[in-house]
Design an enzyme around this catalytic site. Structure first.
Site, mmCIF file in Angstrom:
data_model
loop_
_atom_site.group_PDB
_atom_site.id
_atom_site.type_symbol
_atom_site.label_atom_id
_atom_site.label_comp_id
_atom_site.label_asym_id
_atom_site.label_seq_id
_atom_site.Cartn_x
_atom_site.Cartn_y
_atom_site.Cartn_z
ATOM 1 N N HIS A 1 1.162 -1.300 -0.569
ATOM 2 C CA HIS A 1 -0.197 -0.170 0.249
ATOM 3 C C HIS A 1 1.084 1.082 0.035
ATOM 4 O O HIS A 1 2.239 0.971 0.813
ATOM 5 C CB HIS A 1 -0.956 0.012 1.462
ATOM 6 C CG HIS A 1 -1.973 0.811 1.236
ATOM 7 N ND1 HIS A 1 -1.518 1.947 1.609
ATOM 8 C CD2 HIS A 1 -3.016 0.712 1.528
ATOM 9 C CE1 HIS A 1 -2.518 3.315 2.274
ATOM 10 N NE2 HIS A 1 -3.635 2.421 1.211
ATOM 11 N N ASP B 1 3.135 -3.809 8.357
ATOM 12 C CA ASP B 1 1.972 -2.560 7.848
ATOM 13 C C ASP B 1 1.135 -4.264 8.367
ATOM 14 O O ASP B 1 0.703 -5.043 7.197
ATOM 15 C CB ASP B 1 1.973 -2.587 6.825
ATOM 16 C CG ASP B 1 0.613 -2.162 6.199
ATOM 17 O OD1 ASP B 1 -0.451 -1.971 6.937
ATOM 18 O OD2 ASP B 1 1.098 -1.704 4.814
ATOM 19 N N GLN C 1 -4.539 -4.849 7.228
ATOM 20 C CA GLN C 1 -5.283 -5.426 6.732
ATOM 21 C C GLN C 1 -5.503 -6.563 6.814
ATOM 22 O O GLN C 1 -6.079 -7.889 6.678
ATOM 23 C CB GLN C 1 -5.154 -5.603 4.942
ATOM 24 C CG GLN C 1 -5.372 -4.831 4.379
ATOM 25 C CD GLN C 1 -6.719 -4.429 3.603
ATOM 26 O OE1 GLN C 1 -7.654 -5.105 4.888
ATOM 27 N NE2 GLN C 1 -7.365 -3.006 3.996
ATOM 28 N N LYS D 1 -10.202 -0.823 10.819
ATOM 29 C CA LYS D 1 -9.907 -1.821 9.720
ATOM 30 C C LYS D 1 -10.663 -3.151 10.838
ATOM 31 O O LYS D 1 -10.681 -4.150 10.596
ATOM 32 C CB LYS D 1 -8.864 -2.133 9.295
ATOM 33 C CG LYS D 1 -8.971 -1.173 8.286
ATOM 34 C CD LYS D 1 -8.352 -1.292 6.501
ATOM 35 C CE LYS D 1 -7.624 0.025 6.397
ATOM 36 N NZ LYS D 1 -8.405 0.704 4.851
ATOM 37 N N CYS E 1 -4.887 2.407 -3.577
ATOM 38 C CA CYS E 1 -3.909 2.854 -3.321
ATOM 39 C C CYS E 1 -2.111 1.821 -3.080
ATOM 40 O O CYS E 1 -1.733 2.136 -2.291
ATOM 41 C CB CYS E 1 -3.758 3.300 -1.952
ATOM 42 S SG CYS E 1 -5.514 4.375 -1.241
#
Lengths: 142, 398
Positions: free
Chosen positions: B112, B189, B192, B215, B353
């Site tokens: 991302h 990261d 997700q 999220k 993105c």
């Protein structure tokens, strides 16, 4: 304009767009226009002689609305003087801003008269207009 | 499952854009409401009862986050505005100090923007080099390719745990092992991943981990940076102001607070942090493993149905995340999303993105369905039904 007619114009211009061609010719100048909010990304190739837009082609990635709008837009703009093209862009802006506009100037572009109801699609229809407006502003100031 | 917990689901819509943000359960909404109506004071001003209560609640969430990701110490949990800020913080506060010209950072082309641009920024500032780990034919990271990409200049490997377009889950434990053998730091990261799979930062031996509350059924505008204590201690402050200094007298005499407050300048997103705590409780009550199993079954169900449609091209057959990216033959992704919207179906179209993805998949944009625990097979049936009729899509996409 009847809803079915509008839809037909849009689909026809999307399926068989006018002036959809990549140009590799030094007598044309290329400019890019894209939508921040989505992935519409079109290159336009313009040829201006004696203040007249002699030719305008486009190619790239775009949704149905952007592509159909660019097809109608290029058909309408080719042959216009720079001033007439600016007037034409102004009429389209009037239409999508729900202000009085001249249907005779816009011709088939009137198929987007209801597009103001969908903000994301409004930006798609306006994409070629925004691109040329910016290009001509730079061109005039050059 | 648990659909009645989510007031947004009272509306007639199918929400398949959970990779962008999730809906919030009642418990999260009421925890925020309670803060604003019952004890709305600032933190760390414990001179009166309601402020003291804020302190307790705020720090209690830090403990919850620590337990949720199994950090060793609560000082390792920094509250931020979200994954983007967390990744920027770690790049600027730690790696800008640590890296030198010629050092290499390894990422992939399916990251991302927030795990690409902070490194590009450091590349321009410090003269470091950004290199990419090759992906296999499913666009996944393999250990062999990680090994191949490492050079004696590699200092950082920064990867999404689960990517937002392909939905692949990276073998982080194996990656950190190899990385640490080569004195390389690993940044993860987890935007997700956090709501879909169990993350244990000690077991995975992650150096820095970033995620967002929104999220994972929590509020927007709040997130977490986890960092190993000894690394966060070394880092410079990211923002300066109230709450992060011990004392100051002149420009040469500024004494910073210790962790975690060194990184929490200014009044924090207190309501957001409290909402994050409620979101963690919510996930824990259901069990992250149960969520993981349920979503995985749901994804298989969706893939089985979608692959039967001849004019649909699935980009990521194999993925552990709850994400399916696809295109409808000769129809622009945005037009598909627009068509589905007419039937109150929310999906995302575009490049999501992740603008380097096109360089590996050759696909510049796609329709993305990202599932959450409240999605159902019935919803999938309805959407697949809408996607099964090519002429209908074409006729109704404008």
């Amino acid at each position: 304009m009847d809803d079915e007619v509008k839809k037909e114009i849009i689909l026809e211009n999307y399926s068989n767009p006018s002036n959809y061609q990549k140009i590799d010719d030094g007598s044309y100048e290329k400019y890019n226009t894209n939508n921040d909010s989505c992935v519409d990304n079109l290159n336009f190739y313009i040829k201006i002689e004696d203040n007249i837009i002699k030719d305008l082609k486009f190619e790239g990635e775009a949704c149905a609305i952007s592509k159909a709008s660019s097809s109608i837009f290029t058909d309408n703009v080719i042959g216009k003087s720079i001033n007439d093209a600016i007037t034409y862009i102004g009429e389209f802006e009037n239409m999508i801003d729900q202000k009085p506009y001249n249907e005779d100037t816009l011709k088939d572009a009137c198929c987007f008269c209801d597009i103001y109801k969908q903000n994301n699609r409004r930006n798609c229809a306006y994409l070629p207009y925004r691109g040329l407006k910016k290009y001509l502003e730079n061109y005039i100031n050059k | 499952m648990n659909r009645s917990d989510f007031p947004m689901l009272d509306q007639d819509l199918i929400y398949f854009d959970n990779g962008a943000t999730t809906f919030k359960p009642n418990t999260v909404i009421s925890s925020i409401n309670e803060y604003y109506t019952k004890y709305s004071a600032n933190a760390h001003r414990g001179d009166y009862d309601i402020s003291y209560k804020v302190d307790l609640k705020y720090e209690d969430v830090r403990d919850k986050v620590k337990d949720f990701i199994n950090a060793k110490e609560k000082e390792e949990i920094i509250f931020t505005s979200g994954t983007t800020m967390s990744l920027n913080l770690v790049a600027s506060a730690f790696f800008e100090k640590y890296l030198e010209s010629g050092d290499e950072v390894l990422i992939t082309k399916t990251e991302h923007a927030s795990n690409v641009l902070p490194w590009f920024n450091l590349a321009n500032k410090l003269g470091i080099k950004i290199s990419y780990i090759d992906l296999d034919s499913d666009y996944h990271v393999t250990i062999d390719n990680v090994k191949k990409a490492i050079t004696n200049k590699t200092k950082v490997i920064s990867l999404a745990y689960i990517t937002n377009v392909i939905g692949d889950k990276r073998p982080i434990k194996e990656i950190t092992k190899i990385a640490h053998e080569n004195n390389i730091f690993v940044v993860v990261d987890a935007a997700q991943a956090i709501a879909h799979t169990k993350i244990d930062v000690q077991d995975l031996d992650i150096d820095f981990l970033a995620f967002s509350a929104h999220k994972m059924y929590g509020p927007t505008g709040v997130g977490v940076l986890y960092g190993k204590k000894e690394l966060l201690d070394e880092a410079n402050p990211y923002m300066l102001g109230g709450g992060m200094n011990e004392s100051f007298d002149n420009e040469n005499e500024v004494l910073l607070k210790s962790l975690p407050y060194k990184f929490e300048a200014g009044t924090q997103n207190i309501a957001g942090v409290i909402g994050l705590g409620a979101a963690i409780d919510y996930i824990n009550n259901i069990g992250i493993e149960n969520i993981s199993v349920y979503e995985s079954k749901l994804r298989d169900y969706l893939i089985n149905k979608l692959e039967k449609i001849s004019f649909i091209d699935i980009i990521n057959y194999e993925a552990d995340g709850a994400i399916v990216s696809f295109n409808v033959d000769k129809i622009f992704s945005q037009d598909v999303a627009y068509y589905l919207n007419k039937y109150n179906v929310c999906v995302r179209a575009g490049n999501h993105c992740a603008k380097l993805v096109k360089n590996v998949t050759g696909v510049t944009n796609s329709v993305r369905i990202s599932l959450a625990l409240y999605n159902t097979e019935e919803e999938i049936d309805e959407v697949v039904n809408l996607l099964s009729d090519y002429e209908k899509i074409r006729n109704e996409m404008i």
